[in-house]
Design a protein around this motif. Sequence first.
Motif, short mmCIF file in Angstrom:
data_model
loop_
_atom_site.label_atom_id
_atom_site.label_comp_id
_atom_site.label_asym_id
_atom_site.label_seq_id
_atom_site.Cartn_x
_atom_site.Cartn_y
_atom_site.Cartn_z
N ARG A 107 6.73 -7.24 -7.06
CA ARG A 107 5.87 -6.86 -8.18
C ARG A 107 5.41 -5.40 -8.13
N SER A 108 5.61 -4.71 -7.02
CA SER A 108 5.14 -3.32 -6.90
C SER A 108 5.92 -2.61 -5.81
N GLU A 109 5.75 -1.31 -5.77
CA GLU A 109 6.41 -0.51 -4.74
C GLU A 109 5.86 -0.87 -3.36
N GLU A 110 4.56 -1.16 -3.28
CA GLU A 110 3.97 -1.53 -1.99
C GLU A 110 4.57 -2.84 -1.47
N MET A 111 4.76 -3.81 -2.37
CA MET A 111 5.37 -5.08 -1.96
C MET A 111 6.81 -4.86 -1.52
N ALA A 112 7.52 -3.99 -2.22
CA ALA A 112 8.91 -3.71 -1.85
C ALA A 112 8.99 -3.14 -0.44
N MET A 113 8.07 -2.24 -0.11
CA MET A 113 8.08 -1.63 1.22
C MET A 113 7.82 -2.68 2.30
N GLN A 114 6.97 -3.66 2.02
CA GLN A 114 6.70 -4.71 2.99
C GLN A 114 7.88 -5.65 3.17
N LEU A 120 14.67 0.81 6.60
CA LEU A 120 14.76 1.14 5.19
C LEU A 120 13.40 1.35 4.57
N ALA A 121 12.38 0.65 5.07
CA ALA A 121 11.02 0.83 4.56
C ALA A 121 10.53 2.25 4.84
N GLY A 122 10.84 2.78 6.01
CA GLY A 122 10.45 4.15 6.34
C GLY A 122 11.13 5.16 5.43
N MET A 126 9.59 7.81 2.20
CA MET A 126 9.78 9.25 2.09
C MET A 126 10.10 9.71 0.68
N LEU A 127 10.56 8.77 -0.17
CA LEU A 127 11.00 9.15 -1.51
C LEU A 127 9.80 9.39 -2.42
N PRO A 128 9.96 10.23 -3.45
CA PRO A 128 8.86 10.46 -4.39
C PRO A 128 8.53 9.20 -5.19
N ALA A 129 7.34 9.16 -5.76
CA ALA A 129 6.85 7.95 -6.43
C ALA A 129 7.74 7.52 -7.59
N ASP A 130 8.27 8.46 -8.39
CA ASP A 130 9.10 8.07 -9.52
C ASP A 130 10.42 7.46 -9.06
N ALA A 131 10.95 7.92 -7.93
CA ALA A 131 12.17 7.33 -7.39
C ALA A 131 11.90 5.92 -6.86
N GLN A 132 10.77 5.73 -6.20
CA GLN A 132 10.41 4.39 -5.72
C GLN A 132 10.28 3.42 -6.89
N HIS A 133 9.61 3.84 -7.95
CA HIS A 133 9.42 2.97 -9.12
C HIS A 133 10.75 2.59 -9.74
N ALA A 134 11.65 3.56 -9.90
CA ALA A 134 12.94 3.28 -10.52
C ALA A 134 13.77 2.32 -9.67
N LEU A 135 13.75 2.50 -8.36
CA LEU A 135 14.53 1.63 -7.48
C LEU A 135 14.03 0.18 -7.51
N VAL A 136 12.75 0.00 -7.77
CA VAL A 136 12.18 -1.35 -7.80
C VAL A 136 12.38 -2.02 -9.16
N PHE A 137 12.22 -1.28 -10.24
CA PHE A 137 12.15 -1.92 -11.56
C PHE A 137 13.28 -1.57 -12.53
N ARG A 138 14.08 -0.55 -12.24
CA ARG A 138 15.09 -0.14 -13.20
C ARG A 138 16.49 -0.29 -12.62
N PRO A 145 20.13 -1.00 -8.50
CA PRO A 145 18.85 -0.32 -8.72
C PRO A 145 19.07 1.16 -9.01
N LEU A 146 18.35 1.68 -9.98
CA LEU A 146 18.57 3.04 -10.45
C LEU A 146 17.97 4.07 -9.50
N LEU A 147 18.80 5.05 -9.15
CA LEU A 147 18.31 6.21 -8.42
C LEU A 147 18.19 7.35 -9.43
N PRO A 148 16.99 7.74 -9.82
CA PRO A 148 16.85 8.80 -10.82
C PRO A 148 17.26 10.15 -10.24
N ALA A 149 17.49 11.10 -11.11
CA ALA A 149 17.82 12.45 -10.67
C ALA A 149 16.64 13.03 -9.88
N LEU A 150 16.92 13.44 -8.67
CA LEU A 150 15.88 13.99 -7.79
C LEU A 150 16.07 15.50 -7.65
#
Length: 675
Positions: A107-114, A120-122, A126-138, A145-150
Motif C-alpha cells: 500500500r505504500s513505499e514504506e511497506m514495500a521496503m519492509q 534490495l530494500a537498501g 537510495m532511490l529518489p521518492a518519485d522513482a520509489q512511487h513509480a516502482l510500487v504503483f506504476r 514496474p515502471l522505472l521513471p527517467a532519472l
Amino acid sequence: NLSLSRQSLNRDIYHFVACGSKTLTLEVAMQIRPTLCFLGDDVAQQQLTLDAILDKICDVIAERHHDHGLHAGVIMVSDDFFEQLQQMTKLRAAMARLRLERPAELRSEEMAMQMLPEDLAGFFGMLPADAQHALVFRSGMDGLPLLPALEAERELGSLVARRLARRIKQGERSVQYFEQHPHSLRHIALSPMPSPFDCALGYALGHIAGVLVVQQKTGYVTSVRNIGAEPQEWVSSAVPLVRLLESNPNTGEPSVKRRRLTDQDVTFSLWHKVRDSWCFAQTYRQPGPIQYWGPGGKRPLRWATYTLRAEVDKEALTEEILKEASEQQTAEAFTTRIRNGQYRLTRRKDCMLSPLQRWRCSYEPALPEVLRGPYRLTEEHRKGRVCADEELLRKAFPSLAGAGHLKEVKLESQPDEEVNVLQMLPEKPKRLGVAMRGDTDEFVAGPFESPESSSADLAGLAGSSSAKASASSPTRRFELQRLHQRIGVVLIGRSGPGVNNVIQGLFDHLRVSQGTVVCIAMGLAGLTKGYAFDLTEEMLAPHRNQGGCDLLGQSQPEDLHRLGDDLAACASTVKKLKLDGLVVWGGRNVHSWTARLSEYFSEHKVATRVIGVPASVQSDLPLIEQTLGYDTVCKLFASIVGNLATQAASSGRVWCFVRIPGRSISHIAAEVALM
C-alpha cells in the motif's frame, strides 16, 4: 570547459555530467578524458552494484586528494545507468512478484521496503521518492514496474556526497569538504547548427531519399558508406528497413535492434584499456567548438569522432591512444604542500591537446598598431569619473596621489621611429605547431632610451621615447635598468576566457627585454604564502590561445575576505620573488582590493608596481568599454540558448527556462536575449 574549471585549496569540486545515451557518452569521454565514466552496458556486463560504484568513486576522489594533489574532476554517466544496474533488474522483478502475490499489503513505499529482501530494500531506499512511487504503483509498456527517467548525474552526485560524509563520521579515508555540481547536457545539442560533416552527410542522404522515391523503392533507409573519405568518394546506398529489426524479448514484436557496447566495439575496447590511466592524472582535453572553416572545416580524419576513426583505421587509432596514455603518465607538475595535503598543477603536454587546441596554439592575436613600434605614455583628460570628489581620492590613496598615479594615461605612437616590436621577438621553440616569430634564435633588444627621457615614458613596455637614432643602427638596446624585468601575474577571483592570452601577451612582451614572467600559483593564497614559479616557453606553448586556468590556478571566492587584509604578506612575497611588477587578473570586487594593494606598496616603499587587468565576464567595470571575457561568454551562452529556443520552436510544446549569470547588472542576459 568543465574539465578545465577551477581547483580549490580547501575543497574538492567534482562535476557530474550526463549528455545522453551510452554511445554518445562514450564518444564524449574519449574526446575529453574524464576522471571516471559509467556506461550502462559496462555496468551490466560487470554486474556492478550501486554500493560498489559509490565506493569506487569515493576511493578515487580520496586518492586523488591525498596522494596526487588533485582536487577537482569530471565524472560522466550515461542515461541508462540506473536501468542497467544489476540491483535494478532484481528490484523490478521482486516488485512485480509482490504485486502478484501480496497486492493488498503493498500500500505504500514504506511497506514495500519492509517486504523486500534486505539487500534490495537498501538499494530501494537510495532511490529518489518519485522513482520509489513509480516502482510500487506504476507499470511500464513491458508490464514490469515502471522505472521513471532519472537524472542520473544529480542522483549519483548526491549519493557520493552522502557516502563521503559517512566515511568521515566512520573514520575512513575521505575528503573534508566536497562540492558536487550536476550538469545535464541532454537538451543543448538537440537543435544546433550542424557541423560541416553533418551538413554534407544530411545533404547526401536527402538526395538518396529522393532517388529512391523516384525509382519507386519503398521500405528502405538511406545510407552512405566510405565516409572516412572526401564526400565526392562516398558510396550512396540504401538498406531494407526489415534488416534492421529483431524480435523484442519483452513484447515479441519486431523492433530496431538496440546497439550494445561489447568488446567487439573498437572504441569501447579502447576506452577499457585507457580509462584507468585517467583516474589519477589531469588528462583533460578541450575539443572546443564546431569548426566551420580552417582545418576543422575541411574534415580531416584526425578531427573526426573516435567512433568513425575506429571504423576507418582502428590500428592507427589504437596505437595513438595507447601512446598518449603512456606519455600522460610522465607529465610534469608544479606541486606545493598545503594544510591538508598537497596541491598539484599538471603541465600540459602535446598528447593532452585536441586537434583544435594544437591549431589554436599557432594563432597570432591582433595587436594595436601603437604596440608595434616606439611609443610613449601621455596624460589623457577624459570626461567622467566614478568619484567626482578628487580630494576624497587623495585622502584615501595619498601615496598614489603623491606619486602622480591618479591621472589617466594612454599610449601614443612616435612616428619618428620605425621599429616593429613583433619582428624583434625571438623565435619560439618549434613544438606543438606554434607559429614562429623571427628567423633566428638571436635575441634583439628594443629601442634605446635616452638618459634625458623620463622613467614614466617607458613604463616597462617594449617601446620607449627616445632620442634621434642613427640611420646606421636600425635596432637599439634598452638601458640596463630596463633589461631582465621580473613581473608576476596572479589570478584573483574567478577565471574566464582570455586569461592565457594575458599571460602570453606579458610573456612575449618581456621576452624582448630578456624579462621573466613569474606565475603566482593559486591566486591570493599563493600571493600571501609564496607559491610561485618562473614561466618558460615550454610551459606556456600548450596554453597559447587556450581556455582554462590550469597553468597557475586561481583564487577562491572567499579568499578576498579571508586573506585580503594580509597586505604585508603580499609585500613579503613580491620582495622575496624580486618582482618589478605584479599584474592582477580580476573583476569589480578584486580591483577594489587591487587599489588598496597598490596604495600599500607605494606607502611602504615596495618597489613592485601593481597593474590590474579588467577581467569580468559581467562587463561591469566603469570607464572600461568592455571587459575581458564578456564577448566569449555572451556568444557561448547565446549559442546554447539559441539551440534551446530552436528546439522549443521545433517541438511546439516545450518551454525552456534559462537562468543567466549576472550580479548587479544583467548585461549578459540582455546581450544573449538580443542575440
